[in-house]
Design a protein around this motif. Structure first.
Motif, short mmCIF file in Angstrom:
data_model
loop_
_atom_site.label_atom_id
_atom_site.label_comp_id
_atom_site.label_asym_id
_atom_site.label_seq_id
_atom_site.Cartn_x
_atom_site.Cartn_y
_atom_site.Cartn_z
N ASN A 111 -29.55 -5.40 12.06
CA ASN A 111 -28.79 -6.22 12.99
C ASN A 111 -27.29 -5.93 12.97
O ASN A 111 -26.50 -6.57 13.65
CB ASN A 111 -29.03 -7.72 12.72
N GLY A 112 -26.89 -4.95 12.15
CA GLY A 112 -25.48 -4.54 12.11
C GLY A 112 -24.56 -5.55 11.44
O GLY A 112 -23.34 -5.37 11.43
N ARG A 113 -25.11 -6.59 10.86
CA ARG A 113 -24.24 -7.62 10.26
C ARG A 113 -23.78 -7.21 8.86
O ARG A 113 -24.44 -6.44 8.16
CB ARG A 113 -24.98 -8.95 10.19
N LYS A 114 -22.62 -7.76 8.49
CA LYS A 114 -22.05 -7.43 7.18
C LYS A 114 -22.55 -8.41 6.14
O LYS A 114 -22.47 -9.63 6.34
CB LYS A 114 -20.53 -7.52 7.24
N ILE A 115 -22.99 -7.88 5.03
CA ILE A 115 -23.47 -8.72 3.92
C ILE A 115 -22.55 -8.51 2.73
O ILE A 115 -22.25 -7.36 2.37
CB ILE A 115 -24.90 -8.34 3.52
N ILE A 116 -22.09 -9.59 2.14
CA ILE A 116 -21.29 -9.48 0.92
C ILE A 116 -22.18 -9.86 -0.26
O ILE A 116 -22.85 -10.90 -0.24
CB ILE A 116 -20.07 -10.43 0.97
N GLY A 117 -22.19 -9.01 -1.27
CA GLY A 117 -22.98 -9.28 -2.47
C GLY A 117 -22.05 -9.50 -3.66
O GLY A 117 -21.07 -8.79 -3.84
N THR A 118 -22.34 -10.53 -4.44
CA THR A 118 -21.49 -10.84 -5.60
C THR A 118 -22.37 -11.12 -6.81
O THR A 118 -23.58 -11.23 -6.68
CB THR A 118 -20.64 -12.11 -5.36
N VAL A 119 -21.72 -11.30 -7.97
CA VAL A 119 -22.49 -11.73 -9.12
C VAL A 119 -22.36 -13.24 -9.34
O VAL A 119 -23.04 -13.80 -10.18
CB VAL A 119 -22.11 -11.02 -10.43
N GLY A 120 -21.47 -13.89 -8.60
CA GLY A 120 -21.33 -15.34 -8.79
C GLY A 120 -20.79 -16.02 -7.55
O GLY A 120 -20.12 -15.41 -6.71
N GLN A 121 -21.09 -17.28 -7.44
CA GLN A 121 -20.70 -18.10 -6.30
C GLN A 121 -19.18 -18.09 -6.07
O GLN A 121 -18.70 -18.08 -4.94
CB GLN A 121 -21.19 -19.53 -6.57
N LEU A 122 -18.44 -18.05 -7.18
CA LEU A 122 -16.98 -18.14 -7.08
C LEU A 122 -16.35 -17.08 -6.19
O LEU A 122 -15.39 -17.33 -5.48
CB LEU A 122 -16.37 -18.00 -8.46
N GLN A 123 -16.93 -15.87 -6.25
CA GLN A 123 -16.31 -14.79 -5.48
C GLN A 123 -16.28 -15.08 -3.99
O GLN A 123 -15.39 -14.64 -3.29
CB GLN A 123 -17.03 -13.46 -5.71
N PHE A 124 -17.27 -15.81 -3.49
CA PHE A 124 -17.26 -16.13 -2.05
C PHE A 124 -16.03 -16.97 -1.71
O PHE A 124 -15.38 -16.77 -0.70
CB PHE A 124 -18.55 -16.87 -1.66
N GLU A 125 -15.74 -17.91 -2.60
CA GLU A 125 -14.56 -18.74 -2.37
C GLU A 125 -13.28 -17.92 -2.49
O GLU A 125 -12.36 -18.06 -1.69
CB GLU A 125 -14.51 -19.87 -3.40
N VAL A 126 -13.28 -17.04 -3.48
CA VAL A 126 -12.11 -16.18 -3.68
C VAL A 126 -11.87 -15.34 -2.43
O VAL A 126 -10.75 -15.25 -1.92
CB VAL A 126 -12.31 -15.26 -4.91
N ILE A 127 -12.92 -14.75 -1.90
CA ILE A 127 -12.80 -13.86 -0.75
C ILE A 127 -12.28 -14.63 0.48
O ILE A 127 -11.34 -14.21 1.14
CB ILE A 127 -14.15 -13.18 -0.43
N GLN A 128 -12.91 -15.77 0.73
CA GLN A 128 -12.52 -16.56 1.90
C GLN A 128 -11.04 -16.96 1.82
O GLN A 128 -10.29 -16.82 2.77
CB GLN A 128 -13.39 -17.82 1.96
N TYR A 129 -10.63 -17.40 0.64
CA TYR A 129 -9.25 -17.84 0.45
C TYR A 129 -8.28 -16.67 0.61
O TYR A 129 -7.27 -16.76 1.30
CB TYR A 129 -9.11 -18.46 -0.95
N ARG A 130 -8.62 -15.56 -0.02
CA ARG A 130 -7.69 -14.43 0.03
C ARG A 130 -7.62 -13.81 1.42
O ARG A 130 -6.57 -13.35 1.85
CB ARG A 130 -8.07 -13.39 -1.03
N LEU A 131 -8.73 -13.79 2.14
CA LEU A 131 -8.70 -13.25 3.50
C LEU A 131 -7.74 -14.07 4.35
O LEU A 131 -6.94 -13.53 5.11
CB LEU A 131 -10.11 -13.27 4.12
N LEU A 132 -7.80 -15.36 4.17
CA LEU A 132 -6.94 -16.25 4.96
C LEU A 132 -5.48 -16.11 4.55
O LEU A 132 -4.60 -15.91 5.37
CB LEU A 132 -7.41 -17.70 4.79
N HIS A 133 -5.23 -16.17 3.24
CA HIS A 133 -3.84 -16.20 2.78
C HIS A 133 -3.16 -14.84 2.74
O HIS A 133 -1.96 -14.75 2.89
CB HIS A 133 -3.75 -16.89 1.43
N GLU A 134 -3.92 -13.79 2.54
CA GLU A 134 -3.28 -12.48 2.44
C GLU A 134 -3.40 -11.68 3.74
O GLU A 134 -2.61 -10.80 3.99
CB GLU A 134 -3.88 -11.69 1.28
N TYR A 135 -4.43 -11.98 4.54
CA TYR A 135 -4.64 -11.16 5.74
C TYR A 135 -4.63 -11.98 7.02
O TYR A 135 -4.79 -11.44 8.11
CB TYR A 135 -5.96 -10.39 5.62
N GLY A 136 -4.50 -13.30 6.88
CA GLY A 136 -4.49 -14.16 8.06
C GLY A 136 -5.81 -14.17 8.81
O GLY A 136 -5.85 -14.42 10.01
#
Ligand code: G4P
Length: 526
Positions: free
Chosen positions: A430-455
Motif C-alpha cells: 500500500n506504499g505506506r510508511k511503517i516505523i519500527g521501534t524497540v519501545g513505545q517511547l520512541q513513537f513519542e520522541v519521534i512525534q515531538y521532534r518532528l513537530l519541534h525540529e521540523y515543523g
C-alpha cells in the motif's frame, strides 16, 4: 611507531550492562572513584530513567541529556586508560545499547544476586555472543539475601549460555556476609559495610592459612574450604585465552554500593581484558596499530534543547591517531571534512581534544552530516561492518497530518532514522510508511521532534505486526514466489532490501517451514 602501540596496549574500552536496578550506575561510580575521576560517591548522575516518568518522555530526554557527558567516561587507572561506554538503562532505548556494544572491546555484566539473570541481561548477552565479546560477570548486592552462589553460577551458565569460572568466592551472604576469598590472587577481603571505604585485605598464603579461621571463624573457614574444593573440582582452571575468545566468563562477587569486591574486579579487568581489537571492514580487517586513522560513528546524540539543534556524533577510533583539524574522508558522502572542535570524554568532562587513539571515543559536532555506521578515514574506502539494525518489536504507520508540510516531514523522518532513533519500512502493498521501534517511547520522541525540529505533524495508526525480518535466497525464483505469495506483507527498508512483515509468531514459523529456500534474518547484517 612505539608510542601508538603503547597507547593501544594500555587502553581498555568496555561497557557495563545489566538489567535495570542490578547496580550498573553504582558500579560505574565506584570504578570512577578508583580511577580518581570523581572523589565522592554520589557524584555520577544516574542516567537511569525513573519508573514513574515513563509517560513523560521529555523528562526522560532531560535525564538522558544529562548523560551526554557521561556517555563515555575516560580515566586513567595505573598505567591504563579506561573508557567506559555508558548504556541507557531503559529498555525502550535498547537499540542504543546494542549499538554501543559494537564499539567496545569487552563487557562487564552486573547481576543482582537475589534476582539472578533477568530478561534485559539475556538479550544483551545475545548481542555479545554474536560479536564474540569477552565478558566478565559481577554478581552484586552480596550484602543482601540472595541465591546460593553455586545456583547463581548454574543460572549464569544456562541463561547466558556461556561457561563461567569464579575468580572470587563469597563467605556467606546477606546479614552474615563476611567477605570474599580471592581465588585469583589468594587473598581474603573482609567486608566492612561502608559506602566510601575500600576493602580491607587480610594477607594469606593459601586457603589453608589459619589466618582465615582467625578472621572469619572456624565454621565459615571450613565451609569456604569445602566450597573452594568443589569449585576446583567442577570448574576448569581459568584460562585467559578462553576468556578472550568469549568461551568463558570469569565471575566476581561483591557489593558495588559498599565498594566491596570492586577493586578486585577492576585490577583483574585491566590485566586480562583486551586492548582495542581489529575491526572488520567490508574490504579488509583493520588493525588498530595501522599508521593511518580510521573510525566509525556508532551513536548520535541529539541535543534536546531546541535552541541548539546540533547533535554529537560519537566516533570510535579503530586505527591510527585521530587529529584535530586534520582532513578526513567521510566515505558515504565522499567528502573531505575537518574537525576543529572534537571532544574527548575524560572523567565527567567533555573537553576539546587534539589527539585520540584506537579505543578512544571522539565526539564530533554534527548537523546532519552523520549517519550511524558512517566511516571516516584518511582516504581509503573502508566500510566498517558490525552495526546491524535489529528487528524492531513495535510498529506503527506514520501519517502526515499537515499536507503543506510533506517535505519537512519526509526530511525529519530521514534524519531521525539516520540518527538511529527508529527504523523505517515502506509497505510494498500500500506504499505506506511503517516505523519500527524497540519501545513505545520512541513513537513519542519521534512525534515531538518532528513537530519541534521540523515543523511537521504526524499521527500514528496501528498496524498489527509481530516481527520484521530481512529475507534473502540464492534462488531468485523462490524469492519471487515468496514475495508474490506474501505480497501484502512485503516491505523494503531504507536500503531497498526486502523485509517480510510477519503478523504473528505462528505465521513466521509457517513461512520458515513452507519456504525452506528463503533465509529469514533478525538483524540487518547477514
Ligand atoms: P542500575 O544502574 O543498574 O539501574 O542500578 P543502580 O546502580 O542505580 O542501583 C539500583 C539500586 O540498587 C539502587 O538503590 C542502589 O543503591 C542499589 N544497590 C546497588 N548496589 C548495591 C549493593 O551492592 N547492595 C545493595 N544493598 N544495594 C545496591 P535505589 O534505592 O534504587 O536507589 P538510590 O536511591 O539508592 O540511588
Amino acid at each position: 611507531m612505539a608510542s601508538l602501540t603503547t597507547e593501544i596496549n594500555r587502553r581498555r574500552t568496555f561497557a557495563i550492562i545489566s538489567h535495570p536496578d542490578a547496580g550498573k550506575t553504582t558500579l560505574t561510580e565506584k570504578l570512577l572513584l578508583f580511577g580518581g575521576a570523581i572523589h565522592v560517591a554520589g557524584a555520577v548522575k544516574s542516567n537511569k530513567i525513573k519508573k514513574t516518568a515513563t509517560s513523560d518522555w521529555m523528562e526522560i530526554e532531560k535525564q538522558r541529556g544529562i548523560s551526554v557527558a557521561t556517555s563515555v567516561m575516560g580515566f586513567n587507572y595505573g598505567d591504563y586508560k579506561i573508557n567506559i561506554l555508558d548504556t541507557p538503562g531503559h529498555q525502550d532505548f535498547a537499540e542504543d545499547t546494542y549499538r554501543t556494544l559494537t564499539a567496545v572491546d569487552s563487557v562487564i555484566i552486573v547481576v543482582d544476586v537475589a534476582k539472578g539473570v533477568e530478561q534485559q541481561t539475556r538479550k544483551l548477552m545475545e548481542v555479545c555472543r554474536m560479536r564474540n565479546t569477552p565478558v566478565i560477570i559481577f554478581v552484586n548486592k552480596l550484602d543482601r539475601e540472595g541465591k546460593d552462589p553455586f545456583d547463581i553460577l548454574d543460572e549464569l551458565e544456562s541463561e547466558l549460555k556461556i561457561k563461567v569460572r569464579p575468580l572470587t568466592w563469597p563467605i556467606n551472604i546477606g546479614a552474615r556476609f563476611k567477605g570474599v576469598y580471592n581465588i585469583y590472587e589468594h587473598g581474603l577481603d573482609l567486608f566492612t559495610p561502608d559506602k566510601q571505604k575500600v576493602t580491607e585485605r587480610v594477607e594469606i598464603k593459601d586457603v589453608n592459612d589459619p589466618a582465615i579461621d582467625a578472621a572469619v571463624g572456624a565454621a565459615d573457614a571450613g565451609k569456604l574450604r569445602e566450597d573452594l574444593e568443589l569449585i576446583e573440582g567442577v570448574y576448569p582452571e581459568f584460562n585467559e585465552l578462553d576468556y578472550l575468545d568469549a568461551k568463558v566468563a570469569p565471575v566476581f562477587f561483591g557489593s558495588a554500593l559498599n565498594t566491596f569486591g570492586v577493586k578486585e574486579l577492576l585490577d583483574c579487568f585491566v590485566r586480562i581484558a583486551p586492548c582495542p581489537r581489529p575491526t572488520q571492514a567490508e574490504e579488509r580487517q583493520v588493525e588498530p596499530g595501522e599508521s593511518t586513522f580510521s573510525g566509525f560513528v556508532f551513536k548520535i546524540h541529539a541535543n534536546m534543547d531546541p535552541n541548539h539543534r546540533s547533535c554529537i556524533a560519537f566516533v570510535k577510533v579503530c586505527s591510527g591517531i585521530f587529529k584535530r583539524n586534520a582532513n578526513y574522508k567521510h566515505i558515504r558522502l565522499g567528502k573531505i571534512l575537518k574537525f576543529s572542535s572534537p571532544t574527548a570524554f575524560m572523567a565527567q568532562k567533555k573537553d576539546i581534544v587534539d589527539e585520540a587513539y584506537p579505543g578512544d571515543i571522539v565526539g564530533l559536532p554534527d548537523n546532519g552530516t552523520f549517519k550511524i555506521g558512517d566511516t571516516l578515514t584518511e582516504g581509503e574506502d573502508l566500510h566498517f561492518k558490525g552495526l546491524p539494525s535489529f528487528s524492531p518489536e513495535m510498529f506503527k504507520y506514520i501519517e502526515n497530518t499537515d499536507p503543506m508540510k510533506t517535505k519537512q516531514l519526509n526530511k525529519g523522518i530521514e534524519q531521525l532514522m539516520d540518527e538511529g532513533v527508529a527504523q523505517l519500512f515502506i509497505n510494498q502493498f500500500n506504499g505506506r510508511k511503517i516505523i519500527g521501534t524497540v519501545g513505545q517511547l520512541q513513537f513519542e520522541v519521534i512525534q515531538y521532534r518532528l513537530l519541534h525540529e521540523y515543523g511537521a505533524q504526524c499521527r500514528w495508526e496501528p498496524i498489527h505486526l509481530y516481527k520484521a525480518c530481512w529475507i534473502e535466497s540464492d534462488d531468485d525464483a523462490a524469492l519471487e514466489a515468496f514475495k508474490k505469495r506474501k505480497h501484502q506483507f512485503m516491505a523494503v527498508d531504507r536500503e531497498g532490501r526486502d523485509v517480510f512483515l510477519a503478523d504473528s509468531g505462528y505465521v513466521l514459523q509457517m513461512a520458515q517451514t513452507d519456504f525452506p529456500k528463503i533465509r529469514f534474518h533478525f538483524t540487518s547484517e547477514f
